[in-house]
Design a protein around this motif. Sequence first.
Motif, PDB file in Angstrom:
ATOM      1  N   GLN A  29       0.706  -1.056  -0.077  1.00  0.00           N
ATOM      2  CA  GLN A  29       0.106  -0.167  -0.133  1.00  0.00           C
ATOM      3  C   GLN A  29       0.887   1.205   0.122  1.00  0.00           C
ATOM      4  O   GLN A  29       0.265   2.403  -0.546  1.00  0.00           O
ATOM      5  CB  GLN A  29      -1.010   0.102   1.243  1.00  0.00           C
ATOM      6  N   ARG A  30       2.149   1.204   0.555  1.00  0.00           N
ATOM      7  CA  ARG A  30       2.881   2.240   0.620  1.00  0.00           C
ATOM      8  C   ARG A  30       4.385   1.721   0.869  1.00  0.00           C
ATOM      9  O   ARG A  30       4.603   0.554   1.330  1.00  0.00           O
ATOM     10  CB  ARG A  30       2.650   3.246   1.717  1.00  0.00           C
ATOM     11  N   LEU A  31       5.347   2.768   0.281  1.00  0.00           N
ATOM     12  CA  LEU A  31       6.884   2.230   0.362  1.00  0.00           C
ATOM     13  C   LEU A  31       7.303   2.272   1.793  1.00  0.00           C
ATOM     14  O   LEU A  31       7.743   3.196   2.025  1.00  0.00           O
ATOM     15  CB  LEU A  31       7.667   3.137  -0.649  1.00  0.00           C
ATOM     16  N   THR A  32       6.933   1.422   2.556  1.00  0.00           N
ATOM     17  CA  THR A  32       7.428   1.201   3.837  1.00  0.00           C
ATOM     18  C   THR A  32       7.765  -0.344   4.235  1.00  0.00           C
ATOM     19  O   THR A  32       7.027  -1.278   3.505  1.00  0.00           O
ATOM     20  CB  THR A  32       6.661   1.875   4.950  1.00  0.00           C
ATOM     21  N   GLY A  33       7.964  -0.493   5.534  1.00  0.00           N
ATOM     22  CA  GLY A  33       7.997  -2.148   5.691  1.00  0.00           C
ATOM     23  C   GLY A  33       9.000  -2.410   6.815  1.00  0.00           C
ATOM     24  O   GLY A  33       9.365  -1.133   7.671  1.00  0.00           O
ATOM     25  N   CYS A  34       9.159  -3.791   7.241  1.00  0.00           N
ATOM     26  CA  CYS A  34      10.125  -3.850   8.541  1.00  0.00           C
ATOM     27  C   CYS A  34      11.041  -5.189   7.926  1.00  0.00           C
ATOM     28  O   CYS A  34      10.790  -5.983   7.174  1.00  0.00           O
ATOM     29  CB  CYS A  34       9.297  -4.416   9.471  1.00  0.00           C
ATOM     30  N   SER A  35      11.907  -5.397   8.877  1.00  0.00           N
ATOM     31  CA  SER A  35      12.972  -6.444   8.461  1.00  0.00           C
ATOM     32  C   SER A  35      13.422  -6.884  10.176  1.00  0.00           C
ATOM     33  O   SER A  35      13.382  -6.417  11.050  1.00  0.00           O
ATOM     34  CB  SER A  35      14.354  -5.846   8.038  1.00  0.00           C
ATOM     35  N   VAL A  36      13.506  -8.240   9.962  1.00  0.00           N
ATOM     36  CA  VAL A  36      13.497  -8.907  11.298  1.00  0.00           C
ATOM     37  C   VAL A  36      14.885  -9.840  11.411  1.00  0.00           C
ATOM     38  O   VAL A  36      15.212 -10.350  10.281  1.00  0.00           O
ATOM     39  CB  VAL A  36      12.509  -9.928  11.744  1.00  0.00           C
ATOM     40  N   VAL A  37      15.696  -9.709  12.228  1.00  0.00           N
ATOM     41  CA  VAL A  37      16.688 -10.732  12.623  1.00  0.00           C
ATOM     42  C   VAL A  37      16.385 -11.839  13.677  1.00  0.00           C
ATOM     43  O   VAL A  37      16.134 -11.413  14.597  1.00  0.00           O
ATOM     44  CB  VAL A  37      18.228 -10.169  12.906  1.00  0.00           C
ATOM     45  N   LEU A  38      16.080 -12.838  13.117  1.00  0.00           N
ATOM     46  CA  LEU A  38      15.840 -13.939  14.117  1.00  0.00           C
ATOM     47  C   LEU A  38      17.019 -14.733  14.801  1.00  0.00           C
ATOM     48  O   LEU A  38      17.970 -15.036  13.847  1.00  0.00           O
ATOM     49  CB  LEU A  38      14.899 -14.989  13.175  1.00  0.00           C
ATOM     50  N   ALA A  39      16.675 -15.026  15.904  1.00  0.00           N
ATOM     51  CA  ALA A  39      17.819 -16.027  16.605  1.00  0.00           C
ATOM     52  C   ALA A  39      17.063 -17.070  17.392  1.00  0.00           C
ATOM     53  O   ALA A  39      16.851 -16.837  18.591  1.00  0.00           O
ATOM     54  CB  ALA A  39      18.731 -15.075  17.660  1.00  0.00           C
ATOM     55  N   ASP A  63      20.319  -3.565  29.051  1.00  0.00           N
ATOM     56  CA  ASP A  63      21.294  -2.942  29.943  1.00  0.00           C
ATOM     57  C   ASP A  63      21.864  -4.382  30.577  1.00  0.00           C
ATOM     58  O   ASP A  63      21.473  -5.268  31.121  1.00  0.00           O
ATOM     59  CB  ASP A  63      20.485  -2.240  31.250  1.00  0.00           C
ATOM     60  N   PRO A  64      23.400  -4.357  30.726  1.00  0.00           N
ATOM     61  CA  PRO A  64      24.227  -5.334  31.502  1.00  0.00           C
ATOM     62  C   PRO A  64      23.737  -5.701  32.703  1.00  0.00           C
ATOM     63  O   PRO A  64      24.022  -6.667  33.319  1.00  0.00           O
ATOM     64  CB  PRO A  64      25.508  -5.061  31.210  1.00  0.00           C
ATOM     65  N   ALA A  65      23.131  -4.602  33.650  1.00  0.00           N
ATOM     66  CA  ALA A  65      22.604  -4.815  34.845  1.00  0.00           C
ATOM     67  C   ALA A  65      21.400  -5.710  34.889  1.00  0.00           C
ATOM     68  O   ALA A  65      21.183  -6.134  36.194  1.00  0.00           O
ATOM     69  CB  ALA A  65      22.687  -3.333  35.573  1.00  0.00           C
ATOM     70  N   ASN A  66      20.637  -6.010  34.027  1.00  0.00           N
ATOM     71  CA  ASN A  66      19.444  -6.241  34.107  1.00  0.00           C
ATOM     72  C   ASN A  66      19.313  -7.884  33.718  1.00  0.00           C
ATOM     73  O   ASN A  66      20.385  -8.320  33.141  1.00  0.00           O
ATOM     74  CB  ASN A  66      18.292  -5.587  33.036  1.00  0.00           C
ATOM     75  N   LEU A  67      18.305  -8.375  33.963  1.00  0.00           N
ATOM     76  CA  LEU A  67      18.169 -10.185  34.097  1.00  0.00           C
ATOM     77  C   LEU A  67      18.363 -10.770  32.649  1.00  0.00           C
ATOM     78  O   LEU A  67      19.279 -11.482  32.452  1.00  0.00           O
ATOM     79  CB  LEU A  67      17.072 -10.412  34.772  1.00  0.00           C
ATOM     80  N   VAL A  68      17.444 -10.539  31.915  1.00  0.00           N
ATOM     81  CA  VAL A  68      17.411 -11.132  30.635  1.00  0.00           C
ATOM     82  C   VAL A  68      18.799 -10.940  29.944  1.00  0.00           C
ATOM     83  O   VAL A  68      19.124  -9.894  29.702  1.00  0.00           O
ATOM     84  CB  VAL A  68      16.024 -10.905  29.814  1.00  0.00           C
ATOM     85  N   ASP A  69      19.383 -11.952  29.524  1.00  0.00           N
ATOM     86  CA  ASP A  69      20.763 -11.978  28.766  1.00  0.00           C
ATOM     87  C   ASP A  69      20.665 -12.180  27.274  1.00  0.00           C
ATOM     88  O   ASP A  69      21.275 -12.023  26.350  1.00  0.00           O
ATOM     89  CB  ASP A  69      21.734 -12.670  29.337  1.00  0.00           C
ATOM     90  N   LYS A  70      19.596 -12.797  26.944  1.00  0.00           N
ATOM     91  CA  LYS A  70      19.263 -13.356  25.535  1.00  0.00           C
ATOM     92  C   LYS A  70      18.163 -12.624  24.790  1.00  0.00           C
ATOM     93  O   LYS A  70      17.080 -12.435  25.412  1.00  0.00           O
ATOM     94  CB  LYS A  70      19.345 -14.805  25.306  1.00  0.00           C
ATOM     95  N   VAL A  71      18.172 -12.230  23.451  1.00  0.00           N
ATOM     96  CA  VAL A  71      17.269 -11.955  22.784  1.00  0.00           C
ATOM     97  C   VAL A  71      16.764 -13.085  21.710  1.00  0.00           C
ATOM     98  O   VAL A  71      17.593 -13.912  21.428  1.00  0.00           O
ATOM     99  CB  VAL A  71      17.326 -10.741  22.045  1.00  0.00           C
ATOM    100  N   HIS A  72      15.631 -12.952  21.116  1.00  0.00           N
ATOM    101  CA  HIS A  72      15.236 -13.970  20.236  1.00  0.00           C
ATOM    102  C   HIS A  72      14.796 -13.567  18.632  1.00  0.00           C
ATOM    103  O   HIS A  72      14.786 -14.217  17.818  1.00  0.00           O
ATOM    104  CB  HIS A  72      14.093 -14.833  20.662  1.00  0.00           C
TER     105      HIS A  72
END
Length: 339
Positions: A29-39, A63-72
């Motif tokens: 519908q318009r020149l826009t979009g998204c991109s995903v990097v999956l892990a 932030d290195p001080a916070n709990l979760v260490d991995k993203v998906h």
Amino acid sequence: MASQMIVNSEQGSIVDVPGLQVGHFTLSQRLTGCSVVLAPDGAVGAVDVRGAAPGTRETDLLDPANLVDKVHAVLLSGGSAFGLDAASGVVRWLDEHGIGFETGYGRVPIVPAAVLFDLPVVRPGEDPKARPGPDAGYAACEAASRKTPDAGNVGAGAGACVGKLFGLDRCMKGGIGNASVRVGPWVVGALVACNAVGDVIDPATGQVLAGARTADGLSLLDTQRALLKGERGHRPLPGTNTTIGVVATNATLTKAQAKRLAMSAHDGLARSIRPAHTTLDGDTLFAMATGTESSQADLMLLTAMAAEATALATVDAIRHAQSIQSVTGPVPAANHLAA
């Protein structure tokens, strides 16, 4: 004999890093979009924001001080703040595939995101209200693979433009680009969507590749040189620009080390965008470390590789961009203006 930095002779991409997949979705519908990097197996994540007007999601947990260490996954999107909705579609896709942070009550996908402002880019007949939403994020995940991602006017880079300090009528087409760098057992790849207010420079030559054009629209102005001579243009609104991206490595890193990788990757933006990190940009770079290479990481080397890969990916975005005709006039690409 000392190791030498070897840039992938075919430019390479972020999927040269084992454990990652990339998918684009571009709206019709318009020149826009998204991109995903999956892990799918998770990656140690970090972020560094250098622009003064960012649009982001789930960055505090990196932030290195916070709990979760991995993203998906990490999502890059057009559509300004509206585009952050696309992350919900990525979360839904990951949830359906059983991927996420184990809580004891189910897996919760961790999906940081950043957006760029491409709302003014509308071609004749397009819907200016069309923006990436949850369905776009889901579709980008469905399209994700280990194949070298497309570059230019696709995904998060579909509506990107550069060189807007002297008005939209004098800007040029931006886009999304890829690169990778290998040294010994390590690989660092980058995916960058370039929508900068400044010009894009070839770091190897110092040549301006794309950016603000002269008043007649026929040649490049050189924004930084014009600024230093005292010239002033039509000041864009803060946040209407922004370069966003992901730099990733196969190295085994802590969150603090991944943060250093993201910080150093911004050196690549500074080499390839002039001026960079302005009050009008929301420049944001994520880092992902998949840990498939177990040997002790040489962080000095990896940070140098990150800066190089980011600069190359930024230039790649511009070299693959294609000219468009918007409702405000022609937006030429670097290859068009050079011709």
